[in-house]
Design a protein around this motif. Structure first.
Motif, short mmCIF file in Angstrom:
data_model
loop_
_atom_site.label_atom_id
_atom_site.label_comp_id
_atom_site.label_asym_id
_atom_site.label_seq_id
_atom_site.Cartn_x
_atom_site.Cartn_y
_atom_site.Cartn_z
N SER A 224 0.85 -1.19 0.00
CA SER A 224 0.00 0.00 0.00
C SER A 224 0.88 1.24 0.00
O SER A 224 1.76 1.38 0.86
CB SER A 224 -0.92 0.02 1.23
OG SER A 224 -1.72 1.18 1.24
N VAL A 225 0.67 2.12 -0.96
CA VAL A 225 1.41 3.38 -1.02
C VAL A 225 0.59 4.42 -0.28
O VAL A 225 -0.48 4.82 -0.73
CB VAL A 225 1.64 3.81 -2.48
CG1 VAL A 225 2.40 5.14 -2.53
CG2 VAL A 225 2.40 2.73 -3.24
N ASP A 226 1.11 4.88 0.85
CA ASP A 226 0.39 5.88 1.63
C ASP A 226 0.37 7.23 0.93
O ASP A 226 -0.66 7.90 0.87
CB ASP A 226 1.02 6.03 3.01
CG ASP A 226 0.74 4.83 3.91
OD1 ASP A 226 -0.03 3.94 3.50
OD2 ASP A 226 1.29 4.79 5.02
N GLU A 227 1.52 7.63 0.43
CA GLU A 227 1.61 8.91 -0.27
C GLU A 227 2.77 8.89 -1.24
O GLU A 227 3.74 8.15 -1.07
CB GLU A 227 1.78 10.06 0.72
CG GLU A 227 3.01 9.97 1.59
CD GLU A 227 3.08 11.06 2.64
OE1 GLU A 227 4.15 11.69 2.78
OE2 GLU A 227 2.06 11.28 3.33
N MET A 228 2.66 9.69 -2.29
CA MET A 228 3.72 9.79 -3.29
C MET A 228 3.90 11.25 -3.67
O MET A 228 2.96 11.89 -4.14
CB MET A 228 3.38 8.95 -4.53
CG MET A 228 4.51 8.89 -5.54
SD MET A 228 4.09 7.91 -7.02
CE MET A 228 3.91 6.27 -6.34
N VAL A 229 5.10 11.77 -3.44
CA VAL A 229 5.45 13.14 -3.79
C VAL A 229 6.15 13.12 -5.15
O VAL A 229 7.12 12.38 -5.34
CB VAL A 229 6.35 13.78 -2.74
CG1 VAL A 229 6.71 15.22 -3.15
CG2 VAL A 229 5.68 13.78 -1.36
N ILE A 230 5.67 13.94 -6.08
CA ILE A 230 6.25 14.00 -7.41
C ILE A 230 6.59 15.45 -7.70
O ILE A 230 5.69 16.27 -7.88
CB ILE A 230 5.30 13.44 -8.49
CG1 ILE A 230 4.80 12.04 -8.08
CG2 ILE A 230 5.97 13.39 -9.85
CD1 ILE A 230 3.64 11.56 -8.89
N LYS A 231 7.87 15.77 -7.73
CA LYS A 231 8.30 17.15 -7.91
C LYS A 231 9.14 17.28 -9.18
O LYS A 231 9.73 16.30 -9.64
CB LYS A 231 9.13 17.60 -6.70
CG LYS A 231 8.34 17.64 -5.40
CD LYS A 231 9.22 17.94 -4.20
CE LYS A 231 9.79 19.34 -4.27
NZ LYS A 231 10.58 19.68 -3.05
N PRO A 232 9.23 18.49 -9.73
CA PRO A 232 10.11 18.69 -10.88
C PRO A 232 11.56 18.38 -10.54
O PRO A 232 12.01 18.58 -9.39
CB PRO A 232 9.93 20.19 -11.18
CG PRO A 232 8.64 20.57 -10.57
CD PRO A 232 8.50 19.71 -9.35
#
Length: 237
Positions: A224-232
């Motif tokens: 289970s992926v709780d959260e995913m941060v995707i930044k430049p």
């Protein structure tokens, strides 16, 4: 592949919502789409079904600032997809105005679309997923939920609220094998940035958000992926 699964996507005709719809359809997922413009929804339905005739695409036009229309959407979903597999709370609005300078209308509109909508939809869909003991809810948040943007005050507050909503839902639904993931994009190259002079390499693309969702859905049942941060790659937001 996500064959025989059904996903509901809000704000489906533009930007991240459209990219998510395209990616899910490519992976064999049936779709329920919602946005304000009926013609845009019909055009997207035709396009997605043409690219993958094996899937079913249905839509419901909804102005998410209107509570009665949101309730009608919920009733429609419960009627045609009582075993909904995936909910993508994507619809949102950005107002670049500080809290002290905003109007009451700006405040109320952002609260209704950015927070009330995912809360009310997640509550309704979550109850069915709890009963079915399966499902996955995605809340599209923002890096503003971690790094406050004072020049977009209420927008920031709504995204902090979405972060809290996601965490509470996750705790409530985990015992019922329902996953809840917060996707946290940095600056994303959508129509909101039209006319900007910022270099393109300081943005992520809507397709990146879609790819993140697919990656989460293709993991094993025990992951289970709780959260995913995707930044430049370049830049701070």
């Amino acid at each position: 592949m996500l064959t025989n699964q059904t996903a509901l996507i809000t704000g489906a005709t533009k930007g991240m919502g459209r990219a998510i719809a395209e990616k899910l359809s490519q992976n064999g997922c049936n779709l329920l789409l919602s946005a304000r413009n009926d013609d845009a929804l019909e055009a997207l339905k035709m396009e997605l079904e043409a690219h993958n005739p094996a899937i079913s695409v249905r839509y419901f036009a909804c102005d998410f600032s209107e509570g009665d229309q949101l309730e009608q959407l919920i009733q429609w979903v419960e009627r045609i997809a009582p075993h909904l597999d995936i909910l993508v709370n994507n619809v949102g609005i950005f107002k670049p105005v500080s809290i002290l300078n905003e109007s009451t209308a700006d405040f109320e509109l952002q609260m209704r679309i950015n927070y009330y909508t995912p809360h009310i939809l997640s509550r309704a869909v979550g109850r069915n997923m709890r009963k079915n003991r399966r499902g996955h809810i995605f809340n599209i948040s923002s890096i503003a939920s971690r790094i406050p943007v004072s020049s977009a005050g209420t927008y920031t507050v709504t995204k902090y609220a979405v972060m809290g909503l996601t965490q509470v839902l996750r705790d409530e639904l985990r015992p019922f094998d329902v996953k809840v993931t917060e996707i946290i994009p940095g600056s994303t190259l959508t129509s909101s940035w039209e006319g900007t002079t910022i270099p393109a390499d300081q943005f992520i693309l809507p397709a990146d958000i879609a790819a993140a969702i697919i990656a989460c859905l293709q993991m094993s049942e025990g992951a289970s992926v709780d959260e995913m941060v995707i930044k430049p790659k370049y830049g701070n937001s």
